[in-house]
Design a protein around this motif. Structure first.
Motif, PDB file in Angstrom:
ATOM      1  N   THR A   4       0.831  -1.201   0.000  1.00 47.56           N
ATOM      2  CA  THR A   4       0.000   0.000   0.000  1.00 47.56           C
ATOM      3  C   THR A   4       0.866   1.252   0.000  1.00 47.56           C
ATOM      4  OG1 THR A   4      -1.973   0.983   0.988  1.00 47.56           O
ATOM      5  CG2 THR A   4      -0.320   0.155   2.514  1.00 47.56           C
ATOM      6  N   TYR A   5       0.209   2.392   0.079  1.00 47.04           N
ATOM      7  CA  TYR A   5       0.863   3.709   0.042  1.00 47.04           C
ATOM      8  C   TYR A   5       1.936   3.809   1.135  1.00 47.04           C
ATOM      9  CZ  TYR A   5       0.827   8.906  -0.134  1.00 47.04           C
ATOM     10  OH  TYR A   5       1.140  10.231  -0.261  1.00 47.04           O
ATOM     11  N   CYS A  24      -6.496   1.890   1.814  1.00 50.19           N
ATOM     12  CA  CYS A  24      -6.327   2.764   0.653  1.00 50.19           C
ATOM     13  C   CYS A  24      -7.194   2.201  -0.472  1.00 50.19           C
ATOM     14  CB  CYS A  24      -4.852   2.773   0.264  1.00 50.19           C
ATOM     15  SG  CYS A  24      -4.448   3.985  -0.996  1.00 50.19           S
ATOM     16  N   ASN A  60      -3.073   2.185  -3.783  1.00 50.37           N
ATOM     17  CA  ASN A  60      -1.812   2.511  -4.437  1.00 50.37           C
ATOM     18  C   ASN A  60      -0.778   1.551  -3.856  1.00 50.37           C
ATOM     19  OD1 ASN A  60       0.513   3.677  -5.391  1.00 50.37           O
ATOM     20  ND2 ASN A  60       0.242   5.641  -4.382  1.00 50.37           N
ATOM     21  N   PRO A  61      -0.059   0.754  -4.611  1.00 54.58           N
ATOM     22  CA  PRO A  61       0.147   0.794  -6.061  1.00 54.58           C
ATOM     23  C   PRO A  61      -0.678  -0.201  -6.878  1.00 54.58           C
ATOM     24  CG  PRO A  61       1.787  -0.646  -5.095  1.00 54.58           C
ATOM     25  CD  PRO A  61       0.848  -0.234  -3.981  1.00 54.58           C
ATOM     26  N   GLY A  96      -4.151  -0.433  -7.541  1.00 52.31           N
ATOM     27  CA  GLY A  96      -5.201   0.115  -8.405  1.00 52.31           C
ATOM     28  C   GLY A  96      -6.600  -0.395  -8.140  1.00 52.31           C
ATOM     29  N   TYR A 110      -7.879   8.298  -5.077  1.00 52.03           N
ATOM     30  CA  TYR A 110      -8.166   7.988  -6.496  1.00 52.03           C
ATOM     31  C   TYR A 110      -9.631   7.695  -6.765  1.00 52.03           C
ATOM     32  CZ  TYR A 110      -3.113   7.561  -6.525  1.00 52.03           C
ATOM     33  OH  TYR A 110      -1.779   7.825  -6.390  1.00 52.03           O
ATOM     34  N   LYS A 121      -4.887  14.537  -7.572  1.00 54.43           N
ATOM     35  CA  LYS A 121      -4.996  13.548  -8.646  1.00 54.43           C
ATOM     36  C   LYS A 121      -6.042  14.006  -9.674  1.00 54.43           C
ATOM     37  CE  LYS A 121      -1.869  11.578  -6.387  1.00 54.43           C
ATOM     38  NZ  LYS A 121      -1.916  10.720  -5.231  1.00 54.43           N
ATOM     39  N   SER A 132      -7.459  -1.810 -12.979  1.00 52.23           N
ATOM     40  CA  SER A 132      -7.269  -0.585 -12.206  1.00 52.23           C
ATOM     41  C   SER A 132      -8.511   0.286 -12.210  1.00 52.23           C
ATOM     42  CB  SER A 132      -6.100   0.214 -12.788  1.00 52.23           C
ATOM     43  OG  SER A 132      -6.068   1.517 -12.230  1.00 52.23           O
ATOM     44  N   ALA A 158      -7.979   3.365 -10.947  1.00 53.60           N
ATOM     45  CA  ALA A 158      -7.300   4.623 -10.633  1.00 53.60           C
ATOM     46  C   ALA A 158      -6.718   5.221 -11.925  1.00 53.60           C
ATOM     47  CB  ALA A 158      -6.210   4.364  -9.599  1.00 53.60           C
ATOM     48  N   ARG A 203       4.744   0.536 -11.754  1.00 59.06           N
ATOM     49  CA  ARG A 203       3.501   1.309 -11.703  1.00 59.06           C
ATOM     50  C   ARG A 203       3.611   2.434 -12.719  1.00 59.06           C
ATOM     51  NH1 ARG A 203       2.530   5.062  -6.784  1.00 59.06           N
ATOM     52  NH2 ARG A 203       3.583   6.429  -8.258  1.00 59.06           N
ATOM     53  N   THR A 222       1.783   5.623 -14.519  1.00 57.30           N
ATOM     54  CA  THR A 222       0.708   6.615 -14.510  1.00 57.30           C
ATOM     55  C   THR A 222       0.174   6.792 -15.926  1.00 57.30           C
ATOM     56  OG1 THR A 222       1.862   7.770 -12.725  1.00 57.30           O
ATOM     57  CG2 THR A 222       0.116   9.001 -13.859  1.00 57.30           C
TER      58      THR A 222
END
Ligand SMILES: *Cc1c(COP(=O)(O)O)cnc(C)c1O
Length: 352
Positions: free
Chosen positions: A107-108, A152, A156-157, A159, A184, A211, A290, A292, A330, A332
């Protein structure tokens, strides 16, 4: 209802907060000689005057945000990014050197770092290899010293969004603070648990302007929760934690939310395109679903792909060292041109 005040550290409950000049007086007046500001102005000609302190309670902005998010002003906290809210919550509810926070890796990374800074133990309840909540492992971490749980969603990470039933399971079985980080969620708004703040006093939902709102640079985060928790956050925050520049830009953003919606639709469209194209590549083993604005992608050799892309001036995030994420990058979702450039570079790499 969990008695959230009883969960707070005693020194925070007993704290007499700092009162700024603008706390002591907030009405209409002609002459302000109370805050040692520079009455002559800001020595710049191309920027509006910045010589006065901003509203420490961000009243105008909070009112607008509460309206748009369908919550009450008393359920709203604004901070210098949602990272500020994470830190404040740990400081309110976690006794340093004694208490613990629960996280679900992968996670984050900020939850762990922030816990380390605040000298809180980190209890880990790993997700399944499919990145789903493992209820029994999670429940094992609901120890007496566990004061906060971080979920989360979308995570993240990875999705993925967590099932509402899983989040409710946590809310019903954990009597500390449950923080659901929805940084997200604008990409899957129907899956938000924000309305549950009216049912659970110990639920905190985090949102951000970084975001979907396209405004990472202004550093504005939101926390929505019970008025009791908001009261504690306001009690310990720095007086002017959200700058006037940020408040001004955010008010303008809120008046243009249809444009934000158009960006979200473009990003989702690009994510779908990128996912399809990535799946066609031989070097790609798996593209995780995902909800996100990024994709977690497993490659046959993530490090080699990462280095190659970097050489080509394309930077992605290597998440290989995270639990269940070996050989994963990951990525974007970028603009159409950026995504095309990425896929081209990956095709070249395969053919080299
Ligand atoms: C990007 C991100 C945030 C945003 O943090 P800000 O401080 O608001 O910029 C929060 N949580 C997660 C999981 C994120 O990925």
């Amino acid at each position: 209802m969990v008695d959230v005040l009883q969960l707070a550290r005693k020194n925070i409950l007993n704290l007499k907060p700092y009162a700024s000049a603008r706390d002591e007086f907030s009405g209409e007046a002609k002459i302000f000689l109370d805050a040692n500001e520079n009455a002559f102005g800001t020595p710049l000609t191309d920027v509006p005057a910045q010589n006065r302190y901003p509203d420490p309670h961000q009243r105008a902005l909070k009112q607008k945000i509460a309206e748009i998010y369908g919550v009450k002003v008393e359920q709203t906290f604004l901070g210098n990014g949602s990272d500020e809210a994470i830190d404040l919550l740990m400081r309110i509810f976690g006794n340093p050197g004694k208490d613990a926070v629960v996280i679900m890796p992968p996670t984050y990374g900020m939850y762990k770092v922030c816990a380390n800074i605040n000298d809180l133990q980190v209890l880990q309840a790993p997700l399944t290899p499919e990145f789903q909540m493992d209820r029994s492992r999670l429940q094992q971490m609901f120890l007496p010293q566990a004061r906060l749980l971080f979920i989360c969603s979308p995570n993240n990470p990875t999705g993925n969004v967590f099932e509402k039933a899983d989040i409710e399971f946590a809310l019903q079985n954990f009597s500390g603070i449950v923080v659901v980080d929805e940084a997200y969620i604008d990409f899957a708004p129907e899956l938000s648990v924000l309305p549950l703040i009216n049912e659970y006093s110990h639920l905190v939902v985090l949102r951000t302007f970084s975001k979907a709102w396209g405004s990472a640079r202004i550093r504005l985060g939101m926390a929505f929760t019970s008025p009791e928790v908001i009261g504690l956050m306001n009690k310990i925050k720095m007086p002017y934690n959200v700058s006037g520049l940020t408040q001004d830009v955010a008010l303008k953003l809120l008046a243009n939310k249809s444009r934000k919606q158009a960006y979200i639709e473009k990003i989702i469209e690009q994510r779908q395109w990128l996912r399809q194209e990535l799946k066609k590549l031989k070097a790609v083993i798996e593209v995780f679903p995902s909800q996100a604005n990024f994709l977690l992608v497993r490659f046959s050799d993530a490090r080699a792909v990462f280095n190659y892309l970097m050489q080509k001036g394309i930077i992605v995030r290597d998440r290989s060292n995270q639990l269940h994420c070996d050989n994963c990058l990951r990525i974007t979702v970028g603009t159409e041109e950026e995504n095309v450039a990425l896929i081209k570079a990956l095709r070249n790499w395969e053919n080299a």
